[in-house]
Design a protein around this motif. Structure first.
Motif, mmCIF file in Angstrom:
data_model
loop_
_atom_site.group_PDB
_atom_site.id
_atom_site.type_symbol
_atom_site.label_atom_id
_atom_site.label_comp_id
_atom_site.label_asym_id
_atom_site.label_seq_id
_atom_site.Cartn_x
_atom_site.Cartn_y
_atom_site.Cartn_z
ATOM 1 N N GLU A 41 -41.371 -0.360 99.793
ATOM 2 C CA GLU A 41 -40.550 -1.482 99.331
ATOM 3 C C GLU A 41 -39.115 -1.398 99.847
ATOM 4 N N ASP A 42 -38.555 -0.194 99.857
ATOM 5 C CA ASP A 42 -37.180 -0.031 100.348
ATOM 6 C C ASP A 42 -37.070 -0.409 101.820
ATOM 7 N N GLU A 46 -34.897 -3.442 103.615
ATOM 8 C CA GLU A 46 -34.000 -3.205 104.755
ATOM 9 C C GLU A 46 -34.360 -4.099 105.937
ATOM 10 N N LEU A 47 -35.642 -4.211 106.219
ATOM 11 C CA LEU A 47 -36.091 -5.059 107.322
ATOM 12 C C LEU A 47 -35.755 -6.522 107.051
ATOM 13 N N SER A 48 -35.942 -6.949 105.817
ATOM 14 C CA SER A 48 -35.638 -8.328 105.436
ATOM 15 C C SER A 48 -34.147 -8.612 105.602
ATOM 16 N N ALA A 49 -33.309 -7.694 105.149
ATOM 17 C CA ALA A 49 -31.864 -7.864 105.289
ATOM 18 C C ALA A 49 -31.465 -7.900 106.760
ATOM 19 N N THR A 50 -32.112 -7.072 107.571
ATOM 20 C CA THR A 50 -31.822 -7.049 109.007
ATOM 21 C C THR A 50 -32.188 -8.377 109.650
ATOM 22 N N LEU A 51 -33.338 -8.928 109.280
ATOM 23 C CA LEU A 51 -33.742 -10.229 109.826
ATOM 24 C C LEU A 51 -32.722 -11.299 109.462
ATOM 25 N N LEU A 52 -32.321 -11.353 108.202
ATOM 26 C CA LEU A 52 -31.354 -12.360 107.782
ATOM 27 C C LEU A 52 -30.014 -12.172 108.480
ATOM 28 N N ASN A 53 -29.625 -10.932 108.717
ATOM 29 C CA ASN A 53 -28.402 -10.641 109.455
ATOM 30 C C ASN A 53 -28.515 -11.109 110.905
ATOM 31 N N CYS A 54 -29.664 -10.893 111.498
ATOM 32 C CA CYS A 54 -29.878 -11.313 112.889
ATOM 33 C C CYS A 54 -29.809 -12.832 113.034
ATOM 34 N N ILE A 55 -30.293 -13.542 112.022
ATOM 35 C CA ILE A 55 -30.215 -15.000 112.063
ATOM 36 C C ILE A 55 -28.755 -15.425 112.167
ATOM 37 N N GLN A 56 -27.902 -14.805 111.374
ATOM 38 C CA GLN A 56 -26.478 -15.162 111.392
ATOM 39 C C GLN A 56 -25.795 -14.757 112.686
ATOM 40 N N LYS A 57 -26.186 -13.640 113.272
ATOM 41 C CA LYS A 57 -25.518 -13.139 114.472
ATOM 42 C C LYS A 57 -26.056 -13.714 115.771
ATOM 43 N N PHE A 58 -27.220 -14.347 115.707
ATOM 44 C CA PHE A 58 -27.845 -14.857 116.919
ATOM 45 C C PHE A 58 -26.942 -15.869 117.604
ATOM 46 N N ARG A 59 -26.762 -15.674 118.906
ATOM 47 C CA ARG A 59 -26.005 -16.616 119.714
ATOM 48 C C ARG A 59 -26.938 -17.201 120.747
ATOM 49 N N ILE A 60 -27.002 -18.499 120.782
ATOM 50 C CA ILE A 60 -27.818 -19.125 121.823
ATOM 51 C C ILE A 60 -26.957 -19.170 123.068
ATOM 52 N N ARG A 61 -27.240 -18.242 123.927
ATOM 53 C CA ARG A 61 -26.526 -18.123 125.193
ATOM 54 C C ARG A 61 -27.592 -18.148 126.272
ATOM 55 N N PRO A 62 -27.787 -19.283 126.885
ATOM 56 C CA PRO A 62 -28.859 -19.382 127.873
ATOM 57 C C PRO A 62 -28.722 -18.357 128.999
ATOM 58 N N VAL A 63 -29.793 -17.640 129.207
ATOM 59 C CA VAL A 63 -29.897 -16.714 130.327
ATOM 60 C C VAL A 63 -31.063 -17.211 131.156
#
Length: 82
Positions: A41-42, A46-63
Motif C-alpha cells: 500500500e505504501d 508513492e507511485l500514485s503521488a509520483t504520477l500526479l506530480n508528473c502530470i503537473q510537471k509534464f511539458r509538451i515540447r515537441p521533439v
C-alpha cells in the motif's frame, strides 16, 4: 479524447481529467506496487503521488519523431537538459 488534450486539461486543474488519467494508469500502478505477490500500500501511494506530480510537471515540447511517449519521458527524466 486525445491524451494530449486530456493532459492539458489536467494541468490546468480539471479534476475530471486528472481522475481519467489516473484511471488509465491505475492497473500499472497496482502491478508495480506488488512485491513478491503482496500488494504494498505504501508503494502504491508513492507511485500514485509520483504520477500526479508528473502530470503537473509534464511539458509538451515537441521533439521530432518522439511522439507523445518520447516527449513524456523527456519531461519527467531527471537527466534532461533544461
Amino acid at each position: 479524447m486525445n491524451f494530449e488534450l486530456l493532459l492539458e486539461r489536467a494541468k490546468t486543474g480539471d479534476k475530471e481529467a486528472r481522475e481519467e488519467i489516473f484511471r488509465m494508469y491505475r492497473p500499472l500502478l497496482i502491478k508495480n506496487a506488488m512485491d513478491k505477490n503482496v500488494f504494498d500500500e505504501d508503494l502504491y501511494q508513492e507511485l500514485s503521488a509520483t504520477l500526479l506530480n508528473c502530470i503537473q510537471k509534464f511539458r509538451i515540447r515537441p521533439v521530432a519523431g518522439a511522439g507523445i511517449w518520447g516527449n513524456l519521458l523527456y519531461s519527467v527524466s531527471p537527466l534532461r537538459i533544461k
